[in-house]
Design an enzyme around this catalytic site. Structure first.
Site, PDB file in Angstrom:
ATOM      1  N   TYR A  33      -6.474  10.366   6.187  1.00 23.33           N
ATOM      2  CA  TYR A  33      -7.214   9.023   5.950  1.00 23.33           C
ATOM      3  C   TYR A  33      -8.396   8.900   6.819  1.00 23.33           C
ATOM      4  O   TYR A  33      -9.389   8.115   6.611  1.00 23.33           O
ATOM      5  CB  TYR A  33      -6.308   7.986   6.121  1.00 23.33           C
ATOM      6  CG  TYR A  33      -4.971   8.065   5.287  1.00 23.33           C
ATOM      7  CD1 TYR A  33      -4.992   8.781   4.347  1.00 23.33           C
ATOM      8  CD2 TYR A  33      -3.994   7.077   5.696  1.00 23.33           C
ATOM      9  CE1 TYR A  33      -3.656   8.682   3.512  1.00 23.33           C
ATOM     10  CE2 TYR A  33      -2.711   7.010   4.857  1.00 23.33           C
ATOM     11  CZ  TYR A  33      -2.860   7.883   3.886  1.00 23.33           C
ATOM     12  OH  TYR A  33      -1.446   7.833   3.177  1.00 23.33           O
ATOM     13  N   HIS A  45       2.593  15.603   5.071  1.00 24.60           N
ATOM     14  CA  HIS A  45       2.085  14.545   4.173  1.00 24.60           C
ATOM     15  C   HIS A  45       2.250  15.099   2.855  1.00 24.60           C
ATOM     16  O   HIS A  45       2.606  14.184   2.155  1.00 24.60           O
ATOM     17  CB  HIS A  45       0.419  14.534   4.636  1.00 24.60           C
ATOM     18  CG  HIS A  45      -0.230  13.530   3.809  1.00 24.60           C
ATOM     19  ND1 HIS A  45      -1.178  13.017   4.387  1.00 24.60           N
ATOM     20  CD2 HIS A  45       0.351  12.549   2.635  1.00 24.60           C
ATOM     21  CE1 HIS A  45      -1.662  11.689   3.629  1.00 24.60           C
ATOM     22  NE2 HIS A  45      -0.705  11.639   2.486  1.00 24.60           N
TER      23      HIS A  45
HETATM   24  N1  NAP Z   1       2.147   9.690   1.461  1.00 26.63           N
HETATM   25  C1  NAP Z   1       1.274   9.649   0.742  1.00 26.63           C
HETATM   26  O1  NAP Z   1       1.142  10.776   0.069  1.00 26.63           O
HETATM   27  C2  NAP Z   1       0.795   8.262   0.271  1.00 26.63           C
HETATM   28  C3  NAP Z   1      -0.021   8.289  -1.181  1.00 26.63           C
HETATM   29  C4  NAP Z   1      -0.564   6.943  -1.291  1.00 26.63           C
HETATM   30  C5  NAP Z   1      -0.593   5.943  -0.454  1.00 26.63           C
HETATM   31  N2  NAP Z   1       0.155   6.191   0.959  1.00 26.63           N
HETATM   32  C6  NAP Z   1       0.379   5.028   1.721  1.00 26.63           C
HETATM   33  O2  NAP Z   1       0.776   3.911   1.267  1.00 26.63           O
HETATM   34  C7  NAP Z   1      -0.083   2.960   1.389  1.00 26.63           C
HETATM   35  C8  NAP Z   1       0.171   1.859  -0.093  1.00 26.63           C
HETATM   36  O3  NAP Z   1      -0.385   2.490  -1.059  1.00 26.63           O
HETATM   37  P1  NAP Z   1      -1.502   2.271  -1.987  1.00 26.63           P
HETATM   38  O4  NAP Z   1      -2.555   2.236  -1.171  1.00 26.63           O
HETATM   39  O5  NAP Z   1      -1.347   3.701  -2.675  1.00 26.63           O
HETATM   40  O6  NAP Z   1      -1.272   1.219  -2.964  1.00 26.63           O
HETATM   41  P2  NAP Z   1      -0.623  -0.145  -3.108  1.00 26.63           P
HETATM   42  O7  NAP Z   1      -0.350  -0.584  -1.615  1.00 26.63           O
HETATM   43  O8  NAP Z   1       0.311  -0.392  -3.931  1.00 26.63           O
HETATM   44  O9  NAP Z   1      -1.914  -0.915  -3.634  1.00 26.63           O
HETATM   45  C9  NAP Z   1      -2.913  -1.363  -2.962  1.00 26.63           C
HETATM   46  C10 NAP Z   1      -4.001  -2.255  -3.965  1.00 26.63           C
HETATM   47  O10 NAP Z   1      -3.182  -3.227  -4.404  1.00 26.63           O
HETATM   48  C11 NAP Z   1      -3.960  -4.616  -4.167  1.00 26.63           C
HETATM   49  N3  NAP Z   1      -3.009  -5.417  -3.693  1.00 26.63           N
HETATM   50  C12 NAP Z   1      -2.281  -5.475  -2.276  1.00 26.63           C
HETATM   51  N4  NAP Z   1      -1.520  -6.550  -2.206  1.00 26.63           N
HETATM   52  C13 NAP Z   1      -1.499  -7.244  -3.359  1.00 26.63           C
HETATM   53  C14 NAP Z   1      -1.145  -8.402  -3.827  1.00 26.63           C
HETATM   54  N5  NAP Z   1      -0.095  -9.135  -3.145  1.00 26.63           N
HETATM   55  N6  NAP Z   1      -1.464  -8.866  -5.002  1.00 26.63           N
HETATM   56  C15 NAP Z   1      -2.284  -8.197  -5.797  1.00 26.63           C
HETATM   57  N7  NAP Z   1      -3.057  -6.998  -5.610  1.00 26.63           N
HETATM   58  C16 NAP Z   1      -2.614  -6.581  -4.022  1.00 26.63           C
HETATM   59  C17 NAP Z   1      -4.879  -4.173  -3.170  1.00 26.63           C
HETATM   60  O11 NAP Z   1      -6.324  -4.802  -3.248  1.00 26.63           O
HETATM   61  P3  NAP Z   1      -6.888  -5.828  -2.339  1.00 26.63           P
HETATM   62  O12 NAP Z   1      -7.247  -4.838  -1.186  1.00 26.63           O
HETATM   63  O13 NAP Z   1      -8.021  -6.482  -3.041  1.00 26.63           O
HETATM   64  O14 NAP Z   1      -5.759  -6.750  -1.953  1.00 26.63           O
HETATM   65  C18 NAP Z   1      -5.040  -2.685  -3.384  1.00 26.63           C
HETATM   66  O15 NAP Z   1      -6.294  -2.604  -4.333  1.00 26.63           O
HETATM   67  C19 NAP Z   1      -1.472   3.512   1.658  1.00 26.63           C
HETATM   68  O16 NAP Z   1      -2.547   2.443   1.987  1.00 26.63           O
HETATM   69  C20 NAP Z   1      -0.950   4.737   2.495  1.00 26.63           C
HETATM   70  O17 NAP Z   1      -0.897   4.198   3.809  1.00 26.63           O
HETATM   71  C21 NAP Z   1       0.831   7.514   0.926  1.00 26.63           C
END
Ligand code: NAP
Length: 269
Positions: free
Chosen positions: A46, A103
């Site tokens: 990241y 990862h």
């Molecule tokens: N291990 C891996 O391979 C891997 C892969 C992907 C992700 N991750 C980790 O998991 C974390 C979370 O996953 P992600 O970032 O893919 O997806 P997520 O948390 O499911 O979704 C984030 C998105 O949802 C929106 N959001 C957040 N809270 C909300 C709410 N209460 N209501 C409506 N919309 C909302 C955010 O927009 P706003 O910013 O506008 O609120 C953002 O666009 C990542 O940041 C990362 O740390 C790990």
């Protein structure tokens, strides 16, 4: 007190903050910790470990916060992994990484070598606990044959994706499930079922998605750039879903709900 899951005696706060592609990382991390978050998820990939470290230090609560970072798949050979852990520590400016994950699996590096190097880093005090991410049932079984010390598998998990098999494998091996993309990258608002159940509890569709996971003992790490949503995504413990509601949400899941593309994962140089 923040609820935790305790795989193999290692405590993981059940709600964390995801930081992939987050803006104003240090400020959001500090603010999340103010609100009560005690778990922050980052990764070498990241490019924000420095800002995550800054935010945690600014909160004054380093000792209470679990910080996860992940080794990128091109750094899984033992020598690279050791260097990479030291780099992560330097970026974070921490004495120890709380939870270190692979990862993504990299079939070009024998898993036993990577896990061996991670255990060595743990033994030397650089890392408190180790785990994996994006591991399949077969890879979890292979991991368990090499070591019983892996505490979690971080996987894509939300109401639209059926992960029953990999969740069962984690349970079998005593590993926690950490759900990434737990609000399906912002696509849960507008879903008729989640909105209706939310209305009945005075909660948003995102809160229903997160509650559905934590009520199964699954750790969630939603990411948001909005301060008010930091609070929203944390307010999950003043209501409960009924068995019928849990089952109805489970019926939304299918094998085609995956958002994160796996097709590129075996192609590491
Ligand atoms: N291990 C891996 O391979 C891997 C892969 C992907 C992700 N991750 C980790 O998991 C974390 C979370 O996953 P992600 O970032 O893919 O997806 P997520 O948390 O499911 O979704 C984030 C998105 O949802 C929106 N959001 C957040 N809270 C909300 C709410 N209460 N209501 C409506 N919309 C909302 C955010 O927009 P706003 O910013 O506008 O609120 C953002 O666009 C990542 O940041 C990362 O740390 C790990």
């Amino acid at each position: 007190m923040m609820q935790t899951v305790d795989p193999k005696g290692f405590k993981i706060p059940i709600v964390g903050l995801g930081t992939w592609s987050l803006r104003n990382v240090a400020r959001m991390v500090e603010q999340a910790i103010r609100i009560g978050y005690r778990h922050i998820d980052t990764a070498q990939m990241y490019g924000n470990e420095k800002e995550v470290g800054e935010g945690v230090r600014a909160s004054g609560k380093r000792a209470e916060v679990l910080v996860t970072t992940k080794v990128q798949p091109t750094n899984l050979a033992p020598h690279d992994l050791e260097r990479s852990v030291k780099e992560s520590l330097a970026h974070l400016r921490f004495d120890v990484i709380d939870l270190l994950l692979i990862h993504w699996p990299n079939p070009r590096v024998p898993l036993a070598e990577t896990l061996g190097a991670m255990l060595k880093m743990k033994k030397a005090g650089y890392v408190r606990a180790i785990g994996v991410s994006n591991f399949t049932v077969a890879l979890l079984d292979e991991t368990a044959k090499i070591t019983t010390e892996a505490v979690c598998n971080q996987i894509e998990c939300h109401p639209f994706l059926n992960q029953d098999k990999v969740i069962a494998a984690c349970k079998k091996h005593g590993m926690a499930v950490v759900a990434y993309s737990p609000v399906a990258r912002g696509s849960v608002p507008g879903n008729e079922t989640l909105e209706r159940i939310g209305k009945a509890h005075g909660k948003s569709a995102a809160q229903i998605s997160l509650r559905y996971l934590v009520q199964q003992g699954i750790v969630v790490i939603p990411r948001t750039n909005k301060l008010e949503r930091l609070e929203e995504n944390f307010a999950l413990f003043d209501f409960a879903l009924s068995d019928a509601e849990m089952q109805e949400i489970h019926r939304l899941s299918g094998s085609k709900g995956r958002l994160v593309d796996w097709s590129w994962s075996p192609n590491w140089d």
